[in-house]
Design a protein around this motif. Structure first.
Motif, mmCIF file in Angstrom:
data_model
loop_
_atom_site.group_PDB
_atom_site.id
_atom_site.type_symbol
_atom_site.label_atom_id
_atom_site.label_comp_id
_atom_site.label_asym_id
_atom_site.label_seq_id
_atom_site.Cartn_x
_atom_site.Cartn_y
_atom_site.Cartn_z
ATOM 1 N N LEU A 179 -70.905 -64.071 -43.316
ATOM 2 C CA LEU A 179 -70.163 -63.295 -44.447
ATOM 3 C C LEU A 179 -69.205 -64.657 -44.507
ATOM 4 C CD1 LEU A 179 -71.366 -59.549 -42.946
ATOM 5 C CD2 LEU A 179 -72.383 -61.115 -45.059
ATOM 6 N N SER A 184 -59.888 -47.403 -43.496
ATOM 7 C CA SER A 184 -59.588 -48.236 -43.983
ATOM 8 C C SER A 184 -58.287 -48.990 -43.773
ATOM 9 C CB SER A 184 -60.209 -49.521 -45.485
ATOM 10 O OG SER A 184 -58.657 -48.869 -46.405
ATOM 11 N N ASP A 226 -72.296 -62.314 -39.007
ATOM 12 C CA ASP A 226 -70.232 -62.036 -38.741
ATOM 13 C C ASP A 226 -70.662 -64.315 -39.844
ATOM 14 O OD1 ASP A 226 -69.778 -60.180 -38.483
ATOM 15 O OD2 ASP A 226 -69.499 -61.365 -36.354
ATOM 16 N N SER A 256 -63.445 -51.393 -48.914
ATOM 17 C CA SER A 256 -62.211 -51.652 -49.858
ATOM 18 C C SER A 256 -61.334 -51.207 -48.965
ATOM 19 C CB SER A 256 -62.911 -51.368 -51.607
ATOM 20 O OG SER A 256 -62.599 -49.883 -50.842
ATOM 21 N N ASN A 292 -58.707 -54.978 -37.423
ATOM 22 C CA ASN A 292 -58.139 -55.599 -38.129
ATOM 23 C C ASN A 292 -57.234 -54.545 -39.082
ATOM 24 O OD1 ASN A 292 -59.698 -53.176 -38.165
ATOM 25 N ND2 ASN A 292 -61.490 -54.399 -39.760
ATOM 26 N N SER A 349 -58.803 -55.138 -47.609
ATOM 27 C CA SER A 349 -59.824 -55.381 -47.717
ATOM 28 C C SER A 349 -60.533 -56.227 -46.205
ATOM 29 C CB SER A 349 -60.477 -55.240 -48.500
ATOM 30 O OG SER A 349 -60.436 -54.718 -50.314
ATOM 31 N N GLY A 350 -61.881 -55.944 -45.885
ATOM 32 C CA GLY A 350 -62.648 -56.821 -44.365
ATOM 33 C C GLY A 350 -63.706 -56.223 -44.385
ATOM 34 N N TRP A 351 -64.198 -57.401 -43.739
ATOM 35 C CA TRP A 351 -65.326 -57.530 -42.498
ATOM 36 C C TRP A 351 -64.975 -56.417 -41.187
ATOM 37 C CZ3 TRP A 351 -69.985 -57.110 -45.359
ATOM 38 C CH2 TRP A 351 -70.207 -58.130 -46.256
ATOM 39 N N GLN A 352 -65.613 -55.993 -40.975
ATOM 40 C CA GLN A 352 -66.035 -55.225 -39.936
ATOM 41 C C GLN A 352 -66.769 -56.283 -38.612
ATOM 42 O OE1 GLN A 352 -67.583 -51.479 -39.856
ATOM 43 N NE2 GLN A 352 -65.915 -50.124 -40.535
ATOM 44 N N TYR A 395 -67.849 -54.138 -45.014
ATOM 45 C CA TYR A 395 -66.648 -54.263 -45.956
ATOM 46 C C TYR A 395 -66.177 -53.102 -46.268
ATOM 47 C CZ TYR A 395 -63.929 -56.930 -49.543
ATOM 48 O OH TYR A 395 -62.868 -57.608 -49.454
ATOM 49 N N THR A 422 -66.604 -62.059 -50.133
ATOM 50 C CA THR A 422 -65.069 -61.173 -50.489
ATOM 51 C C THR A 422 -66.016 -60.664 -52.231
ATOM 52 O OG1 THR A 422 -64.235 -62.664 -51.938
ATOM 53 C CG2 THR A 422 -63.566 -62.489 -49.205
ATOM 54 N N ASN A 448 -73.387 -55.250 -41.300
ATOM 55 C CA ASN A 448 -71.832 -55.705 -41.267
ATOM 56 C C ASN A 448 -71.659 -54.762 -42.803
ATOM 57 O OD1 ASN A 448 -69.008 -55.906 -40.806
ATOM 58 N ND2 ASN A 448 -69.593 -57.956 -40.176
#
Length: 143
Positions: A130, A43, A127, A103, A23, A47-50, A101, A134, A99
């Motif tokens: 999610l 980061s 996952d 920014s 990511n 932005s995003g989830w791991q 997230y 956002t 999880n």
């Protein structure tokens, strides 16, 4: 003060392990042969989830230095969210699927400890839950 080399640190069971994740996040780790580790995460530009996962025996301690993160926690089939900003911290107990997230522009410190065993198991069901969540940094939603 004597500066130690990576080779000398390895004699004490300590090794640097660094990665750029899929990511785009940058993770700089110091790992110990006992299974404990320190991770500095920078980061990605977006932005995003791991990846959702669970540690059955290890504890994770998160410290936000810059930006903000959201922790998604699945407790007894209920999904909860916790937003952390600069100087906030959170201790995750073993056995809690979660999880993170991040920014844009976040700097996160993570300490893992508690077991020498490999202790990372994927939590794909989290996952999936999610996939459409956002956060814009101003609005924090819970269910």
């Amino acid at each position: 003060m004597l500066k130690l080399t990576d080779k000398q640190a390895l004699e004490f069971g300590i090794q640097p392990v660094h990665h750029q994740m899929d990511n785009g996040e940058l993770r700089f780790r110091l790992t110990r042969d006992t299974g404990s580790s320190y991770i500095l995460t920078l980061s990605a530009e977006q932005s995003g989830w791991q990846s959702s996962h669970v540690h059955l025996r290890k504890r994770e301690f998160y410290i936000v230095e810059q930006g903000w993160i959201v922790l998604a926690l699945r407790q007894s089939e209920q999904l909860t969210f916790r937003r952390l900003g600069p100087n906030d911290s959170f201790m995750l107990p073993p056995g809690l699927p979660h999880n993170v997230y991040l920014s844009e522009g976040s700097v996160l410190h993570t300490v893992k400890y508690g077991s020498a065993d490999a202790d990372w198991e994927a939590a794909p069901e989290l996952d999936e839950k999610l996939r459409h969540e956002t956060f814009d940094g101003k609005t924090f939603f819970t269910r």
